[in-house]
Design a protein around this motif. Structure first.
Motif, PDB file in Angstrom:
ATOM      1  N   GLU A 159      24.590 -54.273  73.645  1.00  0.00           N
ATOM      2  CA  GLU A 159      24.674 -54.608  72.225  1.00  0.00           C
ATOM      3  C   GLU A 159      23.672 -53.815  71.398  1.00  0.00           C
ATOM      4  N   GLU A 160      22.549 -53.500  71.966  1.00  0.00           N
ATOM      5  CA  GLU A 160      21.569 -52.673  71.263  1.00  0.00           C
ATOM      6  C   GLU A 160      22.172 -51.318  70.897  1.00  0.00           C
ATOM      7  N   LYS A 161      23.052 -50.817  71.737  1.00  0.00           N
ATOM      8  CA  LYS A 161      23.658 -49.502  71.505  1.00  0.00           C
ATOM      9  C   LYS A 161      24.828 -49.539  70.527  1.00  0.00           C
ATOM     10  N   ASP A 162      25.265 -50.737  70.130  1.00  0.00           N
ATOM     11  CA  ASP A 162      26.450 -50.889  69.286  1.00  0.00           C
ATOM     12  C   ASP A 162      26.065 -51.520  67.949  1.00  0.00           C
ATOM     13  N   PRO A 163      26.003 -50.734  66.887  1.00  0.00           N
ATOM     14  CA  PRO A 163      25.599 -51.282  65.569  1.00  0.00           C
ATOM     15  C   PRO A 163      26.531 -52.357  65.022  1.00  0.00           C
ATOM     16  N   ASP A 164      27.731 -52.487  65.594  1.00  0.00           N
ATOM     17  CA  ASP A 164      28.657 -53.534  65.153  1.00  0.00           C
ATOM     18  C   ASP A 164      28.553 -54.786  66.016  1.00  0.00           C
ATOM     19  N   SER A 165      27.576 -54.837  66.901  1.00  0.00           N
ATOM     20  CA  SER A 165      27.467 -55.947  67.850  1.00  0.00           C
ATOM     21  C   SER A 165      26.929 -57.208  67.196  1.00  0.00           C
ATOM     22  N   LEU A 166      27.032 -58.307  67.917  1.00  0.00           N
ATOM     23  CA  LEU A 166      26.496 -59.578  67.459  1.00  0.00           C
ATOM     24  C   LEU A 166      24.987 -59.495  67.281  1.00  0.00           C
ATOM     25  N   LEU A 167      24.301 -58.810  68.181  1.00  0.00           N
ATOM     26  CA  LEU A 167      22.855 -58.665  68.094  1.00  0.00           C
ATOM     27  C   LEU A 167      22.443 -58.048  66.766  1.00  0.00           C
ATOM     28  N   TRP A 168      23.080 -56.986  66.378  1.00  0.00           N
ATOM     29  CA  TRP A 168      22.749 -56.328  65.113  1.00  0.00           C
ATOM     30  C   TRP A 168      23.059 -57.244  63.933  1.00  0.00           C
ATOM     31  N   PHE A 169      24.136 -58.028  64.042  1.00  0.00           N
ATOM     32  CA  PHE A 169      24.474 -58.943  62.966  1.00  0.00           C
ATOM     33  C   PHE A 169      23.396 -60.015  62.810  1.00  0.00           C
ATOM     34  N   TYR A 170      22.900 -60.546  63.925  1.00  0.00           N
ATOM     35  CA  TYR A 170      21.819 -61.541  63.847  1.00  0.00           C
ATOM     36  C   TYR A 170      20.594 -60.956  63.143  1.00  0.00           C
ATOM     37  N   ARG A 171      20.264 -59.713  63.436  1.00  0.00           N
ATOM     38  CA  ARG A 171      19.116 -59.082  62.772  1.00  0.00           C
ATOM     39  C   ARG A 171      19.345 -59.003  61.258  1.00  0.00           C
ATOM     40  N   LYS A 172      20.563 -58.645  60.876  1.00  0.00           N
ATOM     41  CA  LYS A 172      20.880 -58.568  59.443  1.00  0.00           C
ATOM     42  C   LYS A 172      20.771 -59.952  58.805  1.00  0.00           C
ATOM     43  N   MET A 173      21.269 -60.966  59.507  1.00  0.00           N
ATOM     44  CA  MET A 173      21.242 -62.328  58.984  1.00  0.00           C
ATOM     45  C   MET A 173      19.798 -62.796  58.762  1.00  0.00           C
ATOM     46  N   VAL A 174      18.943 -62.558  59.747  1.00  0.00           N
ATOM     47  CA  VAL A 174      17.540 -62.943  59.614  1.00  0.00           C
ATOM     48  C   VAL A 174      16.880 -62.173  58.472  1.00  0.00           C
ATOM     49  N   ALA A 175      17.206 -60.891  58.364  1.00  0.00           N
ATOM     50  CA  ALA A 175      16.608 -60.068  57.311  1.00  0.00           C
ATOM     51  C   ALA A 175      16.982 -60.578  55.921  1.00  0.00           C
ATOM     52  N   VAL A 176      18.206 -61.068  55.757  1.00  0.00           N
ATOM     53  CA  VAL A 176      18.609 -61.622  54.466  1.00  0.00           C
ATOM     54  C   VAL A 176      17.774 -62.857  54.149  1.00  0.00           C
ATOM     55  N   ARG A 177      17.621 -63.737  55.120  1.00  0.00           N
ATOM     56  CA  ARG A 177      16.852 -64.966  54.885  1.00  0.00           C
ATOM     57  C   ARG A 177      15.395 -64.664  54.543  1.00  0.00           C
ATOM     58  N   ARG A 178      14.844 -63.641  55.158  1.00  0.00           N
ATOM     59  CA  ARG A 178      13.422 -63.339  54.980  1.00  0.00           C
ATOM     60  C   ARG A 178      13.164 -62.304  53.880  1.00  0.00           C
ATOM     61  N   ARG A 179      14.222 -61.838  53.202  1.00  0.00           N
ATOM     62  CA  ARG A 179      14.033 -60.838  52.154  1.00  0.00           C
ATOM     63  C   ARG A 179      13.145 -61.387  51.052  1.00  0.00           C
ATOM     64  N   GLU A 180      12.189 -60.612  50.640  1.00  0.00           N
ATOM     65  CA  GLU A 180      11.123 -61.110  49.772  1.00  0.00           C
ATOM     66  C   GLU A 180      11.649 -61.731  48.478  1.00  0.00           C
ATOM     67  N   ASP A 181      12.677 -61.105  47.879  1.00  0.00           N
ATOM     68  CA  ASP A 181      13.158 -61.614  46.598  1.00  0.00           C
ATOM     69  C   ASP A 181      14.130 -62.783  46.738  1.00  0.00           C
ATOM     70  N   LEU A 182      14.463 -63.151  47.986  1.00  0.00           N
ATOM     71  CA  LEU A 182      15.427 -64.231  48.234  1.00  0.00           C
ATOM     72  C   LEU A 182      14.815 -65.410  48.976  1.00  0.00           C
ATOM     73  N   GLU A 183      13.730 -65.173  49.698  1.00  0.00           N
ATOM     74  CA  GLU A 183      13.219 -66.160  50.655  1.00  0.00           C
ATOM     75  C   GLU A 183      12.923 -67.509  50.012  1.00  0.00           C
ATOM     76  N   GLU A 184      12.289 -67.499  48.866  1.00  0.00           N
ATOM     77  CA  GLU A 184      11.930 -68.784  48.252  1.00  0.00           C
ATOM     78  C   GLU A 184      13.164 -69.573  47.809  1.00  0.00           C
ATOM     79  N   THR A 185      14.231 -68.876  47.469  1.00  0.00           N
ATOM     80  CA  THR A 185      15.473 -69.579  47.128  1.00  0.00           C
ATOM     81  C   THR A 185      16.017 -70.306  48.349  1.00  0.00           C
ATOM     82  N   PHE A 186      15.982 -69.632  49.496  1.00  0.00           N
ATOM     83  CA  PHE A 186      16.460 -70.272  50.722  1.00  0.00           C
ATOM     84  C   PHE A 186      15.525 -71.400  51.165  1.00  0.00           C
TER      85      PHE A 186
END
Length: 557
Positions: A452-479
């Protein structure tokens, strides 16, 4: 709500025995956790919860502790633990340990001394009672089956209480000297740099010691008597004292394994002055799509949606729940929530989004980020967990056939979450160079972290994107602190909600429908934050959700 460091928690739970073995003995260890800290950091997690690594005979996989101030040799040494805390800190990650203080192991020095003198100092650390009419003190059933009382060797009519296995005698929290011992131990660990604790079975500390027998609720003539040792009146006083003596002075993150929190309990449990930082939202833990109660993904999905919103309504902004889909005690979420015909990369990416952006802190479980799956066994002998065999025996006693009992255990067993982590396609999934303590799931050659590390469309990469959205500086306090507004609540197969504050208006849309759905939609999209498809089909008055689609949208006010 007063802001705390732990409000930003994106946690990662590790079951060390199954995470990474570094010495070839087939058992995961602390050095194995250290080896993979960079991967956990890359995922975006900032807290690690370690299942028990204390010294233990391992009757219940470490939840039977024989020494609270030592590490079990199978996991390493105290020096390894100190190194883990230090290395995690370098990466901005705090470590939580799993604190088990409802009971100890029967091998603990306290209990060994208690057996020698049940009426002496250490006897008062446990619960000893005389039997009645030639039987146990009462007919309470252990959570793992059989009587909750075990006869004391060398005595004709004396028993000790164990609401789990007989090797896990319950501690007597009515004894102030016992409480002082526990508090001292907690403070020593915090001094070593811990971030806090997950508190196991914490709602059982207080018991109602009325020793009348209850009407049997099974063929074994026992009664589960849960109301006599779960959330009993007076528990809050014990928990409050523990917090004031240990957790508050050290600014610890504490997450309680606490059942059945009602609206009237919220302030005492997780409010501004509550006993814990957070408690797990167990509202969905009995959900299983293979249970005949549901039998299809959409029916389960609708109930799950209603359960999530009901749990949030109980809290109503007065505290923070801990949101999760997987842990060491439940089957894998893909098999628990999705029927086989509904399992695909789109639905697997959609599933974690359902509760990831709800108010509260969040935890992922090892292997969840790569979509690890259940591993059904062909016979009961394929399992290794003592409680599993107790459940099997109970099902047989209730009249089920071997095949029926095995089917239920394969559907519900916690052992599915305990198969070794699948790192790569090499022998034993890269977990060990030896023989693993529990067999690796046979699907590891295709389903593993490296692939999955080798596949940018994998579930692993999606989880990283999901976490990054939650922790994004301009969004985090809203969440973290924004208002929760459920959306499309009566639309079957749709789980949607809005998180809103003065800075952001964020809409989360998910569907479990195999054919997708078109919904009325009047928002104006500013930014597509997360999408498991390449396109977002939004018009002026409608939005089209494709099969199993999830969307996180920043929309205009």
């Amino acid at each position: 709500m007063e802001k705390k460091w732990w409000h930003k928690t994106v946690g990662y739970q590790i079951y060390p025995k199954s995470f990474q073995d570094t010495n070839g003995d087939g058992i995961g260890d602390l050095k194995g956790v250290i080896r993979h800290l960079d991967k956990i950091e890359k995922l975006g997690a900032n807290v690690i919860w370690l299942c028990p690594v204390f010294a233990s005979p391992m009757v219940d996989n470490g939840y039977d502790i024989s020494d609270y101030m030592d590490i079990d040799p199978s996991f390493g040494t105290m020096e390894d633990m100190k190194e883990l805390i230090a290395e995690a800190k370098k990466r901005g990650i705090r470590i939580l340990m799993d604190l088990v203080v409802n009971h100890s192991s029967d091998r603990h020095a306290w209990f060994q001394a208690a057996l020698k003198d049940p009426f002496g100092k250490y006897g008062k650390y446990y619960v000893f009672r005389e039997g009645k009419d030639g039987k146990e003190p009462n007919n309470w059933r252990s959570i793992f089956g059989g009587s909750a009382w075990e006869k004391v060797p060398g005595y004709d009519n004396l028993y000790y209480l164990h609401i789990f296995t007989k090797e896990q005698p319950d501690l007597n929290w009515e004894n102030p000297k016992l409480r002082e011992e526990i508090y001292e131990m907690i403070l020593k660990w915090m001094d070593l740099g811990l971030g806090g604790f997950r508190l196991d079975a914490i709602s059982h500390l207080k018991k109602n010691y009325q020793y009348t027998n209850l009407p049997p609720d099974g063929p074994d003539e026992y009664n589960m008597a849960f109301e006599y040792f779960n959330n009993v009146d007076g528990l809050a006083d014990i928990l409050c004292e523990m917090k004031e003596r240990t957790f508050a002075p050290t600014d610890a993150l504490t997450i309680g394994e606490y059942d059945h929190m009602g609206p009237e309990d919220v302030e005492d449990v997780i409010g501004e002055n509550g006993s814990f930082s957070s408690v797990f939202d167990f509202c969905h833990t009995l959900d299983n799509v293979r249970n005949p109660k549901w039998g299809n993904t959409v029916a389960l999905f609708d109930d799950y949606r209603d359960q999530l919103f009901a749990a949030q309504k109980i809290v109503d902004g007065r505290g923070m729940l801990c949101n999760f889909l997987e842990n060491h005690d439940k089957p894998r979420s893909i098999d628990r929530f999705l029927m086989p015909e509904d399992q695909n990369l789109y639905s697997e990416k959609m599933l974690p989004v359902t509760n990831f952006f709800l108010p509260g802190i969040v935890f992922l479980y090892q292997g969840q980020e790569i979509g690890m799956r259940d591993d059904p066994k062909q016979s009961i002998q394929g399992f290794v967990d003592k409680p599993t065999f107790a459940i099997y025996d109970r099902l047989i006693a209730e009249g089920k056939t071997d095949a029926e009992a095995l089917e239920q255990i394969n559907r519900e067993s916690r052992e599915h979450s305990r198969t070794p982590m699948q790192w790569d396609a090499s022998a034993e999934a890269g977990f060990t160079t030896g023989t693993p303590w529990f067999p690796v799931n046979k699907n590891y050659t295709e389903l593993n972290y490296e692939a999955e590390e080798k596949d940018p469309d994998s579930l692993l990469w999606f989880y990283r994107k999901m976490v990054a959205v939650r922790r994004r500086e301009d969004l985090e306090e809203t969440f973290l602190y924004g208002t929760l507004i459920p959306e499309y609540e009566t639309v079957s197969g749709v789980l949607a909600y809005r998180r809103k504050d003065e800075k952001n208006n964020i809409l989360i849309l998910t569907t479990s429908l195999a054919d997708g759905i078109t919904l009325p939609f009047t928002d104006t999209i500013e930014e597509v934050l997360l999408n498991n498809y390449d396109t977002c089909e939004a018009g002026e008055e409608t939005i089209r959700l494709q099969p199993y689609q999830c969307l996180v949208l920043k929309v205009k006010e």
